[in-house]
Design an enzyme around this catalytic site. Sequence first.
Site, short mmCIF file in Angstrom:
data_model
loop_
_atom_site.label_atom_id
_atom_site.label_comp_id
_atom_site.label_asym_id
_atom_site.label_seq_id
_atom_site.Cartn_x
_atom_site.Cartn_y
_atom_site.Cartn_z
N ARG A 39 0.80 -1.22 0.00
CA ARG A 39 0.00 0.00 0.00
C ARG A 39 0.84 1.27 0.00
O ARG A 39 0.37 2.33 -0.44
CB ARG A 39 -0.99 -0.01 1.17
CG ARG A 39 -0.40 0.16 2.53
CD ARG A 39 -1.33 -0.31 3.65
NE ARG A 39 -2.67 0.25 3.59
CZ ARG A 39 -3.19 1.08 4.50
NH1 ARG A 39 -2.45 1.47 5.51
NH2 ARG A 39 -4.42 1.49 4.41
N LEU A 93 -6.71 5.54 2.09
CA LEU A 93 -6.34 4.16 1.76
C LEU A 93 -7.04 3.28 2.79
O LEU A 93 -6.76 3.37 3.99
CB LEU A 93 -4.83 3.96 1.83
CG LEU A 93 -4.02 4.40 0.62
CD1 LEU A 93 -2.56 4.55 0.98
CD2 LEU A 93 -4.20 3.41 -0.53
N SER A 94 -7.96 2.46 2.34
CA SER A 94 -8.78 1.67 3.26
C SER A 94 -7.92 0.72 4.08
O SER A 94 -6.80 0.36 3.69
CB SER A 94 -9.84 0.87 2.49
OG SER A 94 -10.74 1.74 1.84
N ALA A 95 -8.45 0.29 5.22
CA ALA A 95 -7.75 -0.63 6.10
C ALA A 95 -7.40 -1.92 5.35
O ALA A 95 -8.23 -2.46 4.63
CB ALA A 95 -8.63 -0.96 7.31
N PRO A 96 -6.18 -2.43 5.51
CA PRO A 96 -5.78 -3.64 4.79
C PRO A 96 -6.72 -4.82 5.02
O PRO A 96 -7.03 -5.55 4.07
CB PRO A 96 -4.38 -3.93 5.35
CG PRO A 96 -3.87 -2.59 5.76
CD PRO A 96 -5.06 -1.84 6.27
#
Length: 388
Positions: A39, A93-96
């Site tokens: 990411r 950036l969304s949570a992994p």
Amino acid sequence: MSNDNLPDHRARLAEAMEQRGAWPEDSPWLREAFAALPRDRFAPDRLWRWDGWAYVPVDRASDQGGWEAELYSDINAAAVTQLGAGGLPSSSLSAPSVVADMLDSLRLEPGHRVWDIGTGQGWTAALSAWRAGPGLVVSTELDDGLAAFACERLVDAGINAEVLVGDGTREGVPGGGRVDRLHATYAVEAVPWSWVEAVRPGGRIVCPWGRLGYLALTVADDGTCAHGWVHGLAQFMGDRQGPAQASSGPAAHSVVRAGSEPDVRRVLDRDPAGLEDWDLRFALRVAVPDAVLYADHRQDGLAVLIHDGDHSWAEVRPDADGRPVLWQGGPRRIGDEVMIAWAQWERLGRPNLYDYGVTVTPDSQWAWQGNPDSGPRWPIGHLHPATQ
């Protein structure tokens, strides 16, 4: 600038995903994709950190360690990448863990044509293209600056995916035709019928739904509807072109209350701490979709603040004798609606969020619990709770 610590952060992320059971068993390809496309390759050089009062910048050039820590703080934490009106996040950036779970829910296979809506920084488009194959992912982004950034990062990563500027909620598939999979990264209160029309019969739609949760819908073989279950719990940014989502927190509650005195006061026979149960919170989201709840832990005990983003509000807090009391004001009895929905959830056996689903047709859509045909239903788009 030094990137010496990034490999360590990536390794710790992979290990944390393993330890917490966040790698989907049915999609082993995601481990490889995350390793090939970390990411940080899609993160801008400025992130934003909440300091308890406001979002403050964390710049890679001046604070590499802080930037890395913000990006890799936790598998369940999003990284804020852009602020909009009022200093509130407008992209992230969304949570992994959420990214992995949503892509697992998509049931993506090589050769699938994918429409990725809400490109952001391009990470989910890249992961989808890694799985589907070159030239099979088209992504739509409303913000032309974000679209340009994502294009640059995709090219740098060697990913062949197309990014176009447009409104994915209200426009059809770029280039026409139908796709096998549709993946959205922002929340909608109601699933656009145009999304169902964009997906072939038997295809999948995975999208965030309202303030909590995301859905995995399958388009019927005859194309007349789509339905499926809730697949996870998370909070997402809303459709920028749709109605603004009401904010949570004491400040938002104060704005709605506007200094007004309560019209109604009554002692409750239930512990307000129950409102911190996320299964209950999801059931309330279904039954009273515009009710915003915030648990405020104070020195004198727990207070639960409730409002509808308009003019109606409620508070549940202890009185001088320690009894939980419901105060409410405004044209609606939003607190009573929440209590009625709470009682209904208990009558249904306290179902968890995975017991709920959604059906979408051209003319209407509704949430259901337990069984799509015979379970209790709540119409989507109505602001008052349905009866069982």
